[in-house]
Design a protein around this motif. Structure first.
Motif, PDB file in Angstrom:
ATOM      1  N   GLY A 162       0.797  -1.227   0.000  1.00  0.00           N
ATOM      2  CA  GLY A 162       0.000   0.000   0.000  1.00  0.00           C
ATOM      3  C   GLY A 162       0.822   1.266   0.000  1.00  0.00           C
ATOM      4  N   ARG A 163       2.134   1.150  -0.170  1.00  0.00           N
ATOM      5  CA  ARG A 163       2.988   2.350  -0.225  1.00  0.00           C
ATOM      6  C   ARG A 163       2.822   3.059  -1.566  1.00  0.00           C
ATOM      7  NH1 ARG A 163       8.967   1.311   1.364  1.00  0.00           N
ATOM      8  NH2 ARG A 163       8.956   3.592   1.347  1.00  0.00           N
ATOM      9  N   ILE A 164       2.634   2.282  -2.638  1.00  0.00           N
ATOM     10  CA  ILE A 164       2.229   2.839  -3.934  1.00  0.00           C
ATOM     11  C   ILE A 164       0.729   2.619  -4.000  1.00  0.00           C
ATOM     12  CG2 ILE A 164       2.292   2.552  -6.439  1.00  0.00           C
ATOM     13  CD1 ILE A 164       5.254   1.888  -6.223  1.00  0.00           C
ATOM     14  N   TYR A 165      -0.015   3.734  -4.100  1.00  0.00           N
ATOM     15  CA  TYR A 165      -1.458   3.680  -3.927  1.00  0.00           C
ATOM     16  C   TYR A 165      -2.205   4.544  -4.950  1.00  0.00           C
ATOM     17  CZ  TYR A 165      -5.787   4.032  -1.091  1.00  0.00           C
ATOM     18  OH  TYR A 165      -7.067   3.995  -0.628  1.00  0.00           O
ATOM     19  N   ASP A 166      -1.519   5.509  -5.527  1.00  0.00           N
ATOM     20  CA  ASP A 166      -2.188   6.457  -6.422  1.00  0.00           C
ATOM     21  C   ASP A 166      -2.236   5.939  -7.856  1.00  0.00           C
ATOM     22  OD1 ASP A 166       0.732   7.074  -6.468  1.00  0.00           O
ATOM     23  OD2 ASP A 166       0.075   8.496  -7.999  1.00  0.00           O
ATOM     24  N   ALA A 167      -3.235   6.391  -8.588  1.00  0.00           N
ATOM     25  CA  ALA A 167      -3.493   5.889  -9.943  1.00  0.00           C
ATOM     26  C   ALA A 167      -2.344   6.164 -10.910  1.00  0.00           C
ATOM     27  CB  ALA A 167      -4.794   6.489 -10.485  1.00  0.00           C
ATOM     28  N   LYS A 168      -1.752   7.345 -10.859  1.00  0.00           N
ATOM     29  CA  LYS A 168      -0.698   7.663 -11.832  1.00  0.00           C
ATOM     30  C   LYS A 168       0.510   6.756 -11.664  1.00  0.00           C
ATOM     31  CE  LYS A 168       1.523  11.457  -9.331  1.00  0.00           C
ATOM     32  NZ  LYS A 168       0.874  11.115  -8.064  1.00  0.00           N
ATOM     33  N   THR A 169       0.846   6.412 -10.411  1.00  0.00           N
ATOM     34  CA  THR A 169       2.003   5.551 -10.183  1.00  0.00           C
ATOM     35  C   THR A 169       1.660   4.106 -10.497  1.00  0.00           C
ATOM     36  OG1 THR A 169       2.791   7.131  -8.531  1.00  0.00           O
ATOM     37  CG2 THR A 169       3.809   4.945  -8.529  1.00  0.00           C
ATOM     38  N   LEU A 170       0.443   3.675 -10.187  1.00  0.00           N
ATOM     39  CA  LEU A 170       0.016   2.327 -10.587  1.00  0.00           C
ATOM     40  C   LEU A 170       0.054   2.195 -12.110  1.00  0.00           C
ATOM     41  CD1 LEU A 170      -2.990   1.880  -8.137  1.00  0.00           C
ATOM     42  CD2 LEU A 170      -0.817   0.632  -8.063  1.00  0.00           C
ATOM     43  N   LEU A 171      -0.411   3.222 -12.820  1.00  0.00           N
ATOM     44  CA  LEU A 171      -0.364   3.212 -14.284  1.00  0.00           C
ATOM     45  C   LEU A 171       1.084   3.194 -14.773  1.00  0.00           C
ATOM     46  CD1 LEU A 171      -1.873   3.359 -16.988  1.00  0.00           C
ATOM     47  CD2 LEU A 171      -1.858   5.851 -16.751  1.00  0.00           C
ATOM     48  N   ALA A 172       1.942   3.955 -14.113  1.00  0.00           N
ATOM     49  CA  ALA A 172       3.356   3.990 -14.492  1.00  0.00           C
ATOM     50  C   ALA A 172       4.003   2.615 -14.356  1.00  0.00           C
ATOM     51  CB  ALA A 172       4.109   5.013 -13.635  1.00  0.00           C
ATOM     52  N   VAL A 173       3.720   1.934 -13.261  1.00  0.00           N
ATOM     53  CA  VAL A 173       4.289   0.594 -13.057  1.00  0.00           C
ATOM     54  C   VAL A 173       3.754  -0.361 -14.120  1.00  0.00           C
ATOM     55  CG1 VAL A 173       4.421  -1.377 -11.468  1.00  0.00           C
ATOM     56  CG2 VAL A 173       4.757   0.956 -10.604  1.00  0.00           C
ATOM     57  N   ALA A 174       2.488  -0.239 -14.476  1.00  0.00           N
ATOM     58  CA  ALA A 174       1.919  -1.091 -15.528  1.00  0.00           C
ATOM     59  C   ALA A 174       2.589  -0.814 -16.868  1.00  0.00           C
ATOM     60  CB  ALA A 174       0.409  -0.871 -15.632  1.00  0.00           C
ATOM     61  N   TYR A 175       2.783   0.467 -17.215  1.00  0.00           N
ATOM     62  CA  TYR A 175       3.495   0.811 -18.453  1.00  0.00           C
ATOM     63  C   TYR A 175       4.908   0.239 -18.427  1.00  0.00           C
ATOM     64  CZ  TYR A 175       0.658   4.114 -21.179  1.00  0.00           C
ATOM     65  OH  TYR A 175      -0.269   4.690 -21.991  1.00  0.00           O
ATOM     66  N   TRP A 176       5.587   0.379 -17.305  1.00  0.00           N
ATOM     67  CA  TRP A 176       6.952  -0.116 -17.159  1.00  0.00           C
ATOM     68  C   TRP A 176       6.983  -1.622 -17.363  1.00  0.00           C
ATOM     69  CZ3 TRP A 176       9.856  -0.279 -11.850  1.00  0.00           C
ATOM     70  CH2 TRP A 176      11.225  -0.532 -12.055  1.00  0.00           C
ATOM     71  N   ARG A 177       6.063  -2.335 -16.743  1.00  0.00           N
ATOM     72  CA  ARG A 177       5.992  -3.792 -16.877  1.00  0.00           C
ATOM     73  C   ARG A 177       5.749  -4.172 -18.349  1.00  0.00           C
ATOM     74  NH1 ARG A 177       3.147  -4.691 -13.057  1.00  0.00           N
ATOM     75  NH2 ARG A 177       4.520  -5.838 -11.691  1.00  0.00           N
ATOM     76  N   LEU A 178       4.808  -3.497 -19.005  1.00  0.00           N
ATOM     77  CA  LEU A 178       4.531  -3.797 -20.417  1.00  0.00           C
ATOM     78  C   LEU A 178       5.765  -3.533 -21.280  1.00  0.00           C
ATOM     79  CD1 LEU A 178       0.934  -2.358 -20.778  1.00  0.00           C
ATOM     80  CD2 LEU A 178       1.617  -4.768 -20.854  1.00  0.00           C
TER      81      LEU A 178
END
Length: 188
Positions: free
Chosen positions: A165-181
């Motif tokens: 829960g340390r990363i919780y905000d939408a922009k950072t969750l989206l960033a991690v998803a982009y990074w993973r892709l």
């Protein structure tokens, strides 16, 4: 490519009256009276915001993130570097500015990935998301009221921060998803 006339959309809500409620340093709040598609009226509480930028910045294959306290959530959280647009500011220039101010790194290469709304049910804020790499040391220059730390994390650390829960905000969750892709496709 021209945009369709929104007033012709079947669900268009015509504004009848707009009442300012609050005019702050970052946001403005107003209540609009609207005519619904069925002819009835209703109210809409709206937050006006100048927009923001956020940056997926990779340094030696690791994501630069900052941790800071977010009063609205009453907690600290880890986020990608981001900040509000100044009046008339170009989003690309704002992304470069925010990256260096918060992390101390300048990007030689930056490209726009996506622009998205944050809470379209009540706010007009959009975030312009950028990808930056080929970083060089610059200078941290935090705003007077800004307190944060910066670190470079691996994808595995990002996943752990999400679980915790340390990363919780939408922009950072989206960033991690982009990074993973990007990694799945063999890119960074």
């Amino acid at each position: 490519m021209s945009q369709p006339d929104i007033k012709k959309h079947a669900f268009y809500e015509q504004t009848i009256e707009s009442k300012p409620i609050y005019d702050g340093r970052i946001i403005k709040v107003q209540v609009d009276t609207v005519r619904l598609p069925n002819g009835e009226t209703s109210t809409r509480e709206l937050v006006r915001h100048p927009g923001a930028v956020a940056v997926i910045a990779l340094l030696d294959g690791k994501l630069l993130v900052v941790e800071q306290f977010r009063k609205a959530l009453e907690r600290a959280q880890v986020e990608i570097p981001a900040g509000k647009l100044e009046p008339g500011e170009d989003p690309r220039e704002a992304a470069l500015r925010e990256l260096e101010e918060e992390t101390g790194y300048r990007a030689k290469t930056i490209r726009h990935l996506q622009t998205f709304s944050t809470s379209p049910g009540f706010a007009e804020e959009v975030i312009h998301l950028y990808y930056a790499d080929d970083l060089e040391a610059g200078e941290v220059n935090l705003d007077e009221e800004e307190f944060l730390t910066c670190e470079a994390i691996t994808l595995e650390q990002a996943d752990a921060y999400i679980r915790e829960g340390r990363i919780y905000d939408a922009k950072t969750l989206l960033a991690v998803a982009y990074w993973r892709l990007g990694q799945l496709a063999g890119n960074e």
